[in-house]
Design an enzyme around this catalytic site. Sequence first.
Site, mmCIF file in Angstrom:
data_model
loop_
_atom_site.group_PDB
_atom_site.id
_atom_site.type_symbol
_atom_site.label_atom_id
_atom_site.label_comp_id
_atom_site.label_asym_id
_atom_site.label_seq_id
_atom_site.Cartn_x
_atom_site.Cartn_y
_atom_site.Cartn_z
ATOM 1 N N ASP A 50 0.840 -1.207 0.000
ATOM 2 C CA ASP A 50 0.000 0.000 0.000
ATOM 3 C C ASP A 50 0.874 1.256 0.000
ATOM 4 O O ASP A 50 0.362 2.374 0.017
ATOM 5 C CB ASP A 50 -1.017 -0.013 1.147
ATOM 6 C CG ASP A 50 -0.371 -0.041 2.521
ATOM 7 O OD1 ASP A 50 0.873 -0.032 2.608
ATOM 8 O OD2 ASP A 50 -1.122 -0.075 3.521
ATOM 9 N N SER A 51 2.200 1.061 -0.087
ATOM 10 C CA SER A 51 3.104 2.177 -0.377
ATOM 11 C C SER A 51 2.723 2.814 -1.706
ATOM 12 O O SER A 51 3.148 3.928 -2.014
ATOM 13 C CB SER A 51 4.558 1.695 -0.427
ATOM 14 O OG SER A 51 4.687 0.562 -1.276
ATOM 15 N N ASP A 89 -0.903 -6.292 -0.097
ATOM 16 C CA ASP A 89 -1.312 -5.690 1.176
ATOM 17 C C ASP A 89 -2.822 -5.587 1.313
ATOM 18 O O ASP A 89 -3.505 -5.128 0.377
ATOM 19 C CB ASP A 89 -0.762 -4.257 1.266
ATOM 20 C CG ASP A 89 0.548 -4.168 2.020
ATOM 21 O OD1 ASP A 89 0.949 -5.146 2.671
ATOM 22 O OD2 ASP A 89 1.176 -3.088 1.950
ATOM 23 N N LYS A 118 -0.938 -9.600 2.990
ATOM 24 C CA LYS A 118 -0.108 -9.088 4.094
ATOM 25 C C LYS A 118 -0.944 -8.147 4.954
ATOM 26 O O LYS A 118 -1.722 -7.352 4.418
ATOM 27 C CB LYS A 118 1.119 -8.349 3.552
ATOM 28 C CG LYS A 118 1.990 -7.737 4.657
ATOM 29 C CD LYS A 118 3.382 -7.383 4.174
ATOM 30 C CE LYS A 118 3.500 -6.035 3.515
ATOM 31 N NZ LYS A 118 3.126 -4.893 4.374
ATOM 32 N N GLU A 120 -0.816 -5.694 8.779
ATOM 33 C CA GLU A 120 0.069 -5.076 9.769
ATOM 34 C C GLU A 120 -0.404 -5.355 11.192
ATOM 35 O O GLU A 120 -1.593 -5.239 11.487
ATOM 36 C CB GLU A 120 0.109 -3.553 9.548
ATOM 37 C CG GLU A 120 0.733 -3.162 8.227
ATOM 38 C CD GLU A 120 0.872 -1.639 8.052
ATOM 39 O OE1 GLU A 120 0.588 -0.884 9.003
ATOM 40 O OE2 GLU A 120 1.262 -1.224 6.942
ATOM 41 N N GLU A 187 9.796 -4.068 9.744
ATOM 42 C CA GLU A 187 10.144 -2.752 9.182
ATOM 43 C C GLU A 187 10.708 -1.848 10.283
ATOM 44 O O GLU A 187 10.092 -1.676 11.341
ATOM 45 C CB GLU A 187 8.888 -2.116 8.559
ATOM 46 C CG GLU A 187 9.151 -0.731 7.983
ATOM 47 C CD GLU A 187 8.068 -0.223 7.049
ATOM 48 O OE1 GLU A 187 7.113 -0.970 6.776
ATOM 49 O OE2 GLU A 187 8.196 0.929 6.597
HETATM 50 O O1 KIV Z 1 3.634 -0.999 1.575
HETATM 51 C C1 KIV Z 1 4.731 -1.540 1.323
HETATM 52 O O2 KIV Z 1 5.294 -1.354 0.253
HETATM 53 C C2 KIV Z 1 5.302 -2.419 2.327
HETATM 54 C C3 KIV Z 1 6.684 -2.970 2.151
HETATM 55 C C4 KIV Z 1 7.725 -2.066 1.740
HETATM 56 C C5 KIV Z 1 7.111 -3.794 3.300
HETATM 57 O O3 KIV Z 1 4.651 -2.698 3.287
#
Ligand code: KIV
Length: 263
Positions: A50-51, A89, A118, A120, A187
Amino acid sequence: MPTTSAILLNHLDLLEMKEKGEKIVCLTAYDASFSAILDASGVDLIMVGDSLGSVIQGHPITVYVKLEEMVYHARCVARGRQRALLVVDLPFLSYSTPEQALQSSARLIQEGQAQMVKLEGGGSRIAIVSHLVEHGIPVCGHLGLLPQSIHQLGRYSKQGKDQASANTMLADAVALEQAGASVLVLECVPSELAKTISERLDIPVIGIGAGADCDGQVLVLYDLLGISKGYIPAFSRNFMDTSETIKGAVESYVDAVRTGQFP
Ligand code: KIV
């Protein structure tokens, strides 16, 4: 190198790599073209993070990303890769209850072609991980700096620096593994703590700003290419500084992680 006969890598291949002491190379991607470059360069795990809220959408933080946007980018990335494991994510507030997490994961898998989701956090998230695993969904945990909790945290900073928070993180990591998580991302965690967690767990631990002793490394692709417009964390490296092409930069990263030269 993984030896299973399936064309796409899966979590068992990563487990085998950890057992053999082979470093696992991961990167984020958000579209088919970059996905194809990463895949052809030998990246083992592609993460649709989610970056993308920051590097694609231009937001300062990730909490604005919607589930349908993750589905869309996951589907694009899935079309570009032929070998790498695809982890996607679950975005902010898409997994607040086990039922909601299941519905959101179903969309990422059935519409986005994710192989693993994924999420958190530890603590109350453990029951959510168990629920997903019971329904046949591979899960990647994420501890340390949790960008989706930025409004609570106040700022992006290293986590697990004092003994109490380090103990909590280790306990959460063990609980995530016991709940059935297949991979764990750490992280912005002190390297000693990341080393302890990597050694304690059987599942692969992938670090980002967590030192050299994790089982693998991940970076945000746009940081590696030096094109992120906002804040670039100090632990990242611009591989375009020493490469003439994007593929060359990605290959240098793959080589640096495999040979222990990065981080
Ligand atoms: O959102 C993301 O890109 C991430 C990774 C860099 C671990 O969670």
